[in-house]
Design a protein around this motif. Sequence first.
Motif, mmCIF file in Angstrom:
data_model
loop_
_atom_site.group_PDB
_atom_site.id
_atom_site.type_symbol
_atom_site.label_atom_id
_atom_site.label_comp_id
_atom_site.label_asym_id
_atom_site.label_seq_id
_atom_site.Cartn_x
_atom_site.Cartn_y
_atom_site.Cartn_z
ATOM 1 N N ASP A 197 47.904 45.558 21.590
ATOM 2 C CA ASP A 197 46.411 45.798 21.326
ATOM 3 C C ASP A 197 46.124 46.642 19.951
ATOM 4 O O ASP A 197 47.313 46.625 19.289
ATOM 5 C CB ASP A 197 45.830 46.460 22.594
ATOM 6 C CG ASP A 197 46.617 47.757 22.890
ATOM 7 O OD1 ASP A 197 47.180 48.237 22.232
ATOM 8 O OD2 ASP A 197 46.427 48.413 23.849
ATOM 9 N N GLY A 201 44.869 41.951 22.835
ATOM 10 C CA GLY A 201 43.798 42.741 23.652
ATOM 11 C C GLY A 201 44.281 42.937 25.005
ATOM 12 O O GLY A 201 43.396 43.178 25.848
ATOM 13 N N LEU A 230 42.559 33.044 17.765
ATOM 14 C CA LEU A 230 42.134 34.484 17.595
ATOM 15 C C LEU A 230 41.082 34.397 16.962
ATOM 16 O O LEU A 230 40.608 34.146 15.726
ATOM 17 C CB LEU A 230 43.196 35.531 16.967
ATOM 18 C CG LEU A 230 43.000 36.998 16.916
ATOM 19 C CD1 LEU A 230 43.233 37.549 18.308
ATOM 20 C CD2 LEU A 230 43.837 37.644 16.026
ATOM 21 N N GLU A 242 38.223 39.647 16.131
ATOM 22 C CA GLU A 242 39.267 40.115 16.382
ATOM 23 C C GLU A 242 40.277 40.286 15.099
ATOM 24 O O GLU A 242 41.138 41.117 14.941
ATOM 25 C CB GLU A 242 40.099 39.366 17.425
ATOM 26 C CG GLU A 242 39.553 39.716 18.951
ATOM 27 C CD GLU A 242 39.438 41.241 19.292
ATOM 28 O OE1 GLU A 242 40.639 41.598 19.598
ATOM 29 O OE2 GLU A 242 38.395 41.534 19.571
ATOM 30 N N ARG A 262 39.480 43.258 13.089
ATOM 31 C CA ARG A 262 39.999 44.826 13.643
ATOM 32 C C ARG A 262 41.643 44.778 13.543
ATOM 33 O O ARG A 262 42.017 45.937 13.078
ATOM 34 C CB ARG A 262 39.814 44.627 15.177
ATOM 35 C CG ARG A 262 38.421 44.453 15.757
ATOM 36 C CD ARG A 262 38.247 44.664 17.078
ATOM 37 N NE ARG A 262 36.555 44.711 17.489
ATOM 38 C CZ ARG A 262 35.989 43.805 17.800
ATOM 39 N NH1 ARG A 262 36.954 42.584 18.100
ATOM 40 N NH2 ARG A 262 34.854 43.435 18.243
ATOM 41 N N TYR A 263 42.412 43.581 13.820
ATOM 42 C CA TYR A 263 43.728 43.754 13.685
ATOM 43 C C TYR A 263 44.099 43.881 12.146
ATOM 44 O O TYR A 263 45.076 44.671 11.744
ATOM 45 C CB TYR A 263 44.611 42.840 14.415
ATOM 46 C CG TYR A 263 44.585 42.791 15.708
ATOM 47 C CD1 TYR A 263 45.621 43.623 16.313
ATOM 48 C CD2 TYR A 263 43.606 42.452 16.726
ATOM 49 C CE1 TYR A 263 45.494 43.824 17.743
ATOM 50 C CE2 TYR A 263 43.823 42.609 17.886
ATOM 51 C CZ TYR A 263 44.543 43.391 18.609
ATOM 52 O OH TYR A 263 44.556 43.664 19.963
#
Length: 276
Positions: A191, A226, A248, A252, A255-256
Amino acid sequence: MTDSFEPSQSDDMLPAERRDRIIEWFVAHQVASTQDLAKWLGASISTIRRDLDYLASQGIVRRTHGGAVRVRRNTTSEPLASEAQSIAVEEKRAIAAVAAGLLLPGQSVMLDTRTTLHHAAYAIADLTIPLTIVTNDVHAASVLANRAHIKLLVPGGICRDGAYVLLGESGIRMVQELRCDHLFLGAQAVDLECVSDTSLELVQLQKAMIDAALETTLLLDSSRFGSRAIYRTAPIERLRRIITDEGLPVEERERYASVVPELLVAPFPDGSADDR
C-alpha cells in the motif's frame, strides 16, 4: 472448476443475480478466467467481461489479462505456490521482461521468491550479458543454474513448506555479507505506506536483502496493490522503483508514482489490457 460449483444455465439470469454468483466464486477462489466463468454461468464472454468490469469498479475484484483476481485488503494467508502459478500469468511475464531489461553487464542481482520472480529468472536466463545472481528460491536457482553468462549464489536454508524459498539464519548471515547492485523484490501486498508479507521468516530474509542492495525494485502484479499482509517488510520509501502491469488504474499509478522515484508499467504482449 471444482466439483462444488455446478454449471448454470443463465441466459435469462438477471445481472445482479449473475454478479452474485460471480462473487460467490471469488469467496472460494482467488482467480477466475472469463472463459471459465462464462462456461460455468452459461453466459457469453462479453457479458462476463462487463460483469467483471462492474465488480472491479466496486473494488471487489481486480481485472487481469483474461479474467480477474479477488481483491484482498488485509490478509494473514497466501495462495499456495501451485495456485499462485495460475494467477495473472501474462502480467507477471510482462513485469519480468521489463525488470530484466534494466540489467547491465557485470551487475549483481538478488532475486526474491514468488512466481513473478520465477518469471524474472526465465527472462534473465534468456539474456546473454554476464551477471551474478543471488537467490534463495530453489525454482529460480534451477532456471539459472549452468547458464554460461550467470554466476549463481544460493545462500541456503530450510525449504519453506508449500513454497520454493530457503529460509533460516544461515541464509540471512550470508546475505548480510553481500553488497549487490539490485534486489528484485516480491511481496504479498503493498500500500502507500509499506510492502508487507505473510511469513515472518521470509520478511527477515527480505529485510537483509534490502539492506544488502544498492537499489530495490518491487515486482508486483496489480492485484496486490492497496492491500496489507500481517508482517511489514519495508516502508515504501526504501524502494527505488515499482514495476507492475496495466491492470493498475491510472489514479492508483499516480498515487504510487508520488511516493517512489520510479513507477514502470509493463505493457501486455498485445499492447492492451483487454482480454479479447
